[in-house]
Scaffold this motif. Structure first.
Motif, short mmCIF file in Angstrom:
data_model
loop_
_atom_site.label_atom_id
_atom_site.label_comp_id
_atom_site.label_asym_id
_atom_site.label_seq_id
_atom_site.Cartn_x
_atom_site.Cartn_y
_atom_site.Cartn_z
N LYS A 122 -0.18 -3.08 0.55
CA LYS A 122 -1.44 -2.20 0.94
C LYS A 122 -1.99 -1.63 -0.27
CE LYS A 122 0.34 -1.49 5.55
NZ LYS A 122 0.89 -0.46 6.46
N VAL A 123 -1.21 -1.05 -1.22
CA VAL A 123 -1.69 -0.40 -2.14
C VAL A 123 -2.44 -1.26 -3.33
CG1 VAL A 123 -1.05 0.98 -4.59
CG2 VAL A 123 -0.18 1.63 -2.20
N PHE A 124 -1.48 -2.43 -3.84
CA PHE A 124 -2.20 -3.40 -4.54
C PHE A 124 -3.02 -4.29 -3.99
CE2 PHE A 124 1.51 -1.97 -7.18
CZ PHE A 124 0.70 -1.70 -8.43
N GLY A 125 -3.02 -4.47 -2.54
CA GLY A 125 -3.98 -5.45 -1.93
C GLY A 125 -5.43 -4.73 -2.10
N LYS A 126 -5.38 -3.28 -1.80
CA LYS A 126 -6.50 -2.60 -2.11
C LYS A 126 -7.19 -2.57 -3.83
CE LYS A 126 -8.96 1.91 -1.15
NZ LYS A 126 -8.51 3.22 -0.92
N ILE A 127 -6.07 -2.49 -4.59
CA ILE A 127 -6.55 -2.52 -6.16
C ILE A 127 -7.16 -3.92 -6.39
CG2 ILE A 127 -5.53 -2.43 -8.20
CD1 ILE A 127 -3.46 -0.33 -7.53
N PHE A 128 -6.78 -4.85 -5.86
CA PHE A 128 -7.03 -6.40 -6.41
C PHE A 128 -8.16 -6.80 -5.44
CE2 PHE A 128 -2.96 -6.14 -8.81
CZ PHE A 128 -3.49 -6.47 -9.85
N ASN A 129 -8.47 -5.99 -4.57
CA ASN A 129 -9.59 -6.29 -3.45
C ASN A 129 -9.24 -7.71 -2.98
OD1 ASN A 129 -11.92 -5.99 -2.14
ND2 ASN A 129 -13.38 -6.94 -3.36
N ALA A 130 -8.06 -7.90 -2.30
CA ALA A 130 -7.37 -8.92 -1.92
C ALA A 130 -8.05 -9.77 -0.88
CB ALA A 130 -5.92 -9.14 -1.82
N GLY A 131 -8.73 -8.88 0.15
CA GLY A 131 -9.41 -9.31 1.27
C GLY A 131 -8.48 -9.42 2.58
N THR A 132 -9.31 -9.91 3.54
CA THR A 132 -8.38 -9.80 5.04
C THR A 132 -7.46 -11.04 5.09
OG1 THR A 132 -10.19 -10.96 6.13
CG2 THR A 132 -10.29 -8.70 6.21
N GLN A 133 -7.66 -11.89 4.02
CA GLN A 133 -6.98 -13.23 4.10
C GLN A 133 -5.45 -12.82 3.69
OE1 GLN A 133 -9.42 -12.63 2.44
NE2 GLN A 133 -9.23 -13.73 0.23
N PHE A 134 -5.42 -11.88 3.08
CA PHE A 134 -4.00 -11.57 2.33
C PHE A 134 -3.28 -10.68 3.25
CE2 PHE A 134 -1.74 -8.27 -0.14
CZ PHE A 134 -0.60 -9.03 -0.50
N ALA A 135 -2.33 -11.04 4.06
CA ALA A 135 -1.43 -10.36 4.67
C ALA A 135 -0.62 -9.30 4.38
CB ALA A 135 -0.47 -11.13 5.81
N ARG A 136 -0.72 -7.94 4.77
CA ARG A 136 0.10 -6.92 4.10
C ARG A 136 1.19 -6.48 5.25
NH1 ARG A 136 -5.29 -7.04 2.83
NH2 ARG A 136 -5.94 -6.14 1.02
N ASP A 137 1.85 -7.34 5.86
CA ASP A 137 2.79 -7.27 6.76
C ASP A 137 4.11 -7.69 6.14
OD1 ASP A 137 2.45 -9.81 7.01
OD2 ASP A 137 1.82 -9.78 9.16
N GLY A 138 4.02 -8.09 5.23
CA GLY A 138 5.59 -8.68 4.46
C GLY A 138 5.67 -10.07 5.06
N SER A 139 5.00 -10.83 5.78
CA SER A 139 5.12 -11.99 6.34
C SER A 139 5.52 -13.15 5.08
CB SER A 139 4.19 -12.39 7.13
OG SER A 139 2.70 -12.43 6.65
N GLN A 140 5.07 -12.71 3.97
CA GLN A 140 5.29 -14.01 2.95
C GLN A 140 6.80 -14.20 2.58
OE1 GLN A 140 3.48 -11.24 2.68
NE2 GLN A 140 1.31 -11.67 2.17
N PHE A 141 7.48 -13.10 3.11
CA PHE A 141 9.05 -13.16 2.98
C PHE A 141 9.72 -13.56 4.22
CE2 PHE A 141 7.10 -10.17 0.19
CZ PHE A 141 7.48 -10.73 -1.17
N ASP A 142 11.11 -14.01 3.96
CA ASP A 142 11.67 -14.63 5.14
C ASP A 142 12.37 -13.38 5.72
OD1 ASP A 142 11.05 -17.34 4.83
OD2 ASP A 142 12.62 -17.31 3.17
N HIS A 143 12.64 -12.26 4.96
CA HIS A 143 13.43 -11.36 5.85
C HIS A 143 13.10 -9.96 4.97
CE1 HIS A 143 16.63 -9.58 8.07
NE2 HIS A 143 16.99 -8.73 6.94
#
Length: 308
Positions: A122-143
């Motif tokens: 959430k912090v760096f998604g805002k800093i890098f203006n990652a947009g709504t396509q960047f999930a901020r729920d940890g779903s990029q990881f398996d666990h």
């Protein structure tokens, strides 16, 4: 109040010290370009393994990636006949890119990180203006590991401890009698990690370090980085709780929380940002994956101006 996860970790370490079969075999690969120690830890009984804090080679001037460092890990895993169960990240690194996705393709393993990665996203998604396509729920990881969560690597007991301060999401993974502590402590002659990145907190770092220093004195500590302290000619990445308690130049016994916070804050104000922080953070909060390609099929790294 009793620190139940710490008590569980302590009991696990003491059992491992008494039972040779509960001591992991550890092989470290040091990447001098980023001063990073990546560890392959495995159960000698079942040959089940975890790879911790891997490195993807990145040439900043060209934006090109390569796999020479990670290929050494693959060669070792195959030569030893290991079965990789986990690709573990102690935190979202700001000084190197993770090779975990590429290693998953080569040797497998679930990708795990601390659950507080969502805060970092959430912090760096805002800093890098990652947009709504960047999930901020940890779903990029398996666990996503929570404080005190126990797991197994073959027959080896393991537990995750939340040790924030350097970043909000730092985890220490205690496997048998060994603790892989990421960027909390360095070798005793070098001190401690910085706490000035977004979401970092020197006071929280002090408390996390002292949580780790309550583990048994003989506990083996495996670090994520070494920079060779003045007067030392070789790199090192293994120490013990006892050595850190007695000799760490920043947090040895007798150093108060307030004095540590003053030292750490003053020191951090003099430090430059890591050379690879821009690509590293943007990729590592995505679980080591590159940003989504744009309409020309190319992935891009953003550099915010006058922000960090």
């Amino acid at each position: 109040m009793t620190d139940s996860p710490l008590a569980t970790a302590t009991a696990q370490i003491l059992r491992a010290e008494q039972q040779p079969g509960q001591k992991p075999v550890i092989k470290t690969f040091f990447d001098e370009a980023t001063f990073t120690a990546s560890h392959v830890v495995h159960d000698p009984q079942t040959k089940t393994a975890a790879i911790i804090d891997s490195v993807l080679d990145y040439e900043a001037s060209s934006g090109r990636t390569s796999h020479a460092t990670a290929e050494q890990i693959v060669a070792y895993v195959k030569a030893e006949g290991l079965s990789v169960a986990w690709q573990l990240e102690t935190h979202a690194h700001a000084d190197h890119l993770s090779a975990a996705p590429w290693l998953q393709e080569q040797v497998g393993g679930k990708l795990g990180i601390g659950a507080a990665i969502t805060h970092v996203q959430k912090v760096f998604g805002k800093i890098f203006n990652a947009g709504t396509q960047f999930a901020r729920d940890g779903s990029q990881f398996d666990h996503l590991f929570h404080d005190g969560e126990t797991f197994k690597i073959g027959a080896l007991e393991a537990i995750a401890l939340h040790v924030p301060g350097h970043t909000p999401a730092d985890m220490a993974f205690i496997i048998g009698d060994a603790a892989f502590i990421g960027d909390t402590l360095f070798m005793p002659d070098y001190g401690t990690a910085r706490a000035d990145f977004p979401g970092g907190d020197a006071r929280m770092l002090y408390r996390s370090i002292h949580r780790l220093l309550k583990l048994p004195c003989a506990t083996r500590l495996f670090l994520c980085h070494d920079y060779k302290a003045p007067g030392r000619d070789t790199f090192a990445w293994e120490t013990t709780v006892g050595a850190e308690r007695a000799h760490n130049i920043h947090v040895h016994e007798g150093v108060t929380e307030d004095s540590f916070v003053q030292m750490r804050t003053t020191r951090d104000a003099t430090l430059s940002l890591p050379t690879l922080i821009m690509p590293s953070v943007q990729i590592n909060i995505r679980g080591g994956h590159m940003p989504e390609p744009e309409d020309n099929g190319v992935s891009y790294i953003k550099i915010p101006i006058n922000t960090l």
